[in-house]
Write a protein that holds these residues in place. Sequence first.
Motif, PDB file in Angstrom:
ATOM      1  N   SER A 127     -30.963  38.954  43.026  1.00  0.00           N
ATOM      2  CA  SER A 127     -32.397  38.714  42.843  1.00  0.00           C
ATOM      3  C   SER A 127     -32.843  37.315  43.257  1.00  0.00           C
ATOM      4  O   SER A 127     -34.007  37.127  43.611  1.00  0.00           O
ATOM      5  CB  SER A 127     -32.797  38.966  41.385  1.00  0.00           C
ATOM      6  OG  SER A 127     -31.952  38.261  40.499  1.00  0.00           O
TER       7      SER A 127
ATOM      8  N   GLN B 215     -33.495  34.144  45.635  1.00  0.00           N
ATOM      9  CA  GLN B 215     -33.855  34.119  47.054  1.00  0.00           C
ATOM     10  C   GLN B 215     -33.349  32.846  47.713  1.00  0.00           C
ATOM     11  O   GLN B 215     -33.244  31.792  47.070  1.00  0.00           O
ATOM     12  CB  GLN B 215     -35.371  34.239  47.213  1.00  0.00           C
ATOM     13  CG  GLN B 215     -35.919  35.576  46.738  1.00  0.00           C
ATOM     14  CD  GLN B 215     -37.437  35.644  46.746  1.00  0.00           C
ATOM     15  OE1 GLN B 215     -38.115  34.771  47.286  1.00  0.00           O
ATOM     16  NE2 GLN B 215     -37.985  36.694  46.133  1.00  0.00           N
TER      17      GLN B 215
ATOM     18  N   THR C 103     -33.146  37.826  49.647  1.00  0.00           N
ATOM     19  CA  THR C 103     -32.238  37.605  48.523  1.00  0.00           C
ATOM     20  C   THR C 103     -30.912  37.078  49.054  1.00  0.00           C
ATOM     21  O   THR C 103     -30.530  37.338  50.206  1.00  0.00           O
ATOM     22  CB  THR C 103     -31.989  38.881  47.712  1.00  0.00           C
ATOM     23  OG1 THR C 103     -31.308  39.830  48.547  1.00  0.00           O
ATOM     24  CG2 THR C 103     -33.293  39.461  47.177  1.00  0.00           C
TER      25      THR C 103
ATOM     26  N   ASN D  46     -38.897  38.289  54.016  1.00  0.00           N
ATOM     27  CA  ASN D  46     -37.520  38.699  53.743  1.00  0.00           C
ATOM     28  C   ASN D  46     -36.795  39.238  54.968  1.00  0.00           C
ATOM     29  O   ASN D  46     -35.968  40.147  54.876  1.00  0.00           O
ATOM     30  CB  ASN D  46     -37.508  39.745  52.632  1.00  0.00           C
ATOM     31  CG  ASN D  46     -38.359  40.963  52.969  1.00  0.00           C
ATOM     32  OD1 ASN D  46     -38.859  41.091  54.080  1.00  0.00           O
ATOM     33  ND2 ASN D  46     -38.521  41.850  52.004  1.00  0.00           N
TER      34      ASN D  46
ATOM     35  N   GLY E 229     -36.977  33.939  43.703  1.00  0.00           N
ATOM     36  CA  GLY E 229     -36.609  35.036  42.816  1.00  0.00           C
ATOM     37  C   GLY E 229     -36.851  34.754  41.355  1.00  0.00           C
ATOM     38  O   GLY E 229     -36.647  35.624  40.505  1.00  0.00           O
TER      39      GLY E 229
END
Length: 466
Positions: A138, A140, A114, A95, A70
């Motif tokens: 935001s 990860q 996230t 994701n 992120g």
Amino acid sequence: MNDLLAALSSIVGEANVLRSTEQCAPYLNDWRGRYHGRCLAVVKPASTAQVAAVVKACAAASVPIVPQGGNTGHCGGATPDASGAEVVVALGRMNHIREVDVGNSTITVEAGCTLAAVQDAAEAAGRLFPLSLAAEGSCQIGGNLSTNAGGVHVLRYGTARELVLGLEVVLADGEVWSSLRGLRKDNTGYDLKQLFLGAEGTLGLITAAVLKLFPAPRSRSLAWVALPDPVAAVQLLGDIRAAAGERLSAFELISRQTLELVLAHCEGARDPLDQPSPWYALIELADSAEGAELGPIFENVLGAAIEMELASDAVIALSASQIEALWALRENAAEAQKREGVSIKHDISVPVSRIPDFLERAGEALAAAFPGIRIIAFGHVGDGNLHYNCFGPVEAPSLIEQSEKVNRIVYDIVAALDGSISAEHGIGQLKRDELVRYKSPLEIELMRRIKKAFDPAGLMNPGKLL
């Protein structure tokens, strides 16, 4: 390089190989604006197989790789260098929540999820994933694991390192090592996953993980407490821990200067108390039982603390919205600093009992060396981790040119107290040279041997950590 770019495009699709200055810009600067780089390309794989193929192609061309999640780090660990010769591998397309095993209390996730998405998936299953950071919307999970992130609940649940049961990693030659097993006992030799946790992508690229889940808290209570000094904070920590036991999930220390910065820069922030205090504690209790009586614990402990003058005032949140508002004062501390300007950041840890010593010694030494210095101190006093950040006077806020001198004062005191120069943010570029100063030569040599064994060509996130 044209052959490499063509190969990368064939692996991930041309639309997922970014080349233009405009396309690459968001990936070339760190969150604080301290580090800026260039790259050959930003590659966005969507699967472990694609990551492995990308790494093999780069290895064959002897092109370095910079893994990036992120991009919310504070130490420049995910920023490419200025050469323009590195490939940034951004994992945001990976994701997927692969599995939630309620019976085993585990969740298997891909690196580009996230942190908030992992938390939400756990909550949907009636469980808790306890890692909690201000940037959770935001940041990860791959980056969290690569830096061994901490956050506000380490006191109860431990750091990211302690929340991982299994990993999937693409090694420097493109081979995939998969150990995605949700085992709490596995005594079969070296625990290889621990090498990659906190390694900042210098040994391999984490693509997935099996994480521990916990019973979801159904009762919460939060208190904001005014304190005269850090000595009182450490004593209050002991008192509330004795009274609440494992229900104590967070104990944050916040200086008045930190709160004032948040009040100045963050819309909607309000001072919880009528009178200012030099220090504050933000304390959270949580229980998995519905309707657990947490309020009386606070009332008894805080009432006694006020009687003994360990505290001067306190407020207990009475609703979810009040809990959210109080937590926002702590979680917006980093954002408020960013809006104020670039500070000299320190993410240090010392034994909990030595926190008052550190704050007193460092504060006196810095004030003598830099009259008018503003110290923004806050952090996870329950586990000994302080974020200790330095600005110049209001009229000349930047002290960056004095970083070496400021660091020497702070880190020498940390070392004298048997502490660490990095508690949860990692090393990255920011503390790479400091690491050599404060680790023993043997420790550095052992780390270099490990790096050489896993990445003999030195292509995995070069210039970071070591």
